[in-house]
Design a protein around this motif. Structure first.
Motif: not given
Length: 177
Positions: A166, A169-170, A172-177
């Motif tokens: 988790r 995943n969090a 990775a989502e923060k870097n993509n945003a």
């Protein structure tokens, strides 16, 4: 000189004691033939058997039995009157439960004593054993107890790995945003 029938009866009881060394002694006076037959059928389901005794012959068989002769077994004043031995072997708690349940319905069956693994039990002791789980239930309880720490460790490791996933995943989502 001993009567041949008595010698054979003692040998028969000795054989039963060797095969199933735990037993319950119960007074059966007042039970009808149908009631005794019903009790015997219930006992057979538990791998047990009920034998009406001649008290002196049973004591002689106990003294001659290889597994009982060194135990100095005495039942005291409870060893009087018409008795039946219920040979139970290793499944004494289940057999004691059958006797206890039967005695609730048929007041004429009175458990007087018992013998389990070298100890003479009074009627209260036999009743206490009736409340114990049988061998299979005890083994399942022990297996569950042994398995519980391993299950807890596996669950804890699974939670650590899930938390790490988790977090990745969090991130990775923060870097993509």
């Amino acid at each position: 000189m001993a009567n041949q029938e008595k010698v054979e009866a003692v040998a028969n009881l000795k054989g039963r004691l060797e095969a199933k060394n735990n037993f319950i002694l119960a007074c059966y006076a007042g039970l009808t033939v149908e009631e005794i037959t019903g009790l015997r059928a219930q006992l057979r389901k538990e791998g047990s058997e009920m034998k009406v005794l001649k008290n002196n012959l049973f004591l002689r068989a106990l003294k001659e039995s290889e597994s009982h002769k060194d135990k100095n077994i005495s039942f005291g004043p409870e060893y009087q009157g018409p008795l039946a031995a219920i040979f139970a072997g290793e499944n004494l708690p289940a057999v004691a439960k059958v006797c206890k349940d039967f005695a609730k319905v048929n007041k004429n069956l009175i458990v007087r004593a018992g013998y389990m693994d070298g100890s003479v039990l009074d009627a209260t002791g036999v009743e206490a054993i009736a409340g114990l789980p049988n061998r299979e239930q005890l083994l399942a309880m022990i297996a569950g107890g042994i398995n519980a720490p391993a299950r807890t460790i596996a669950s804890g490791l699974n939670q650590i790995i899930a938390s790490l996933a988790r977090a990745i995943n969090a991130a990775a989502e923060k870097n993509n945003a």
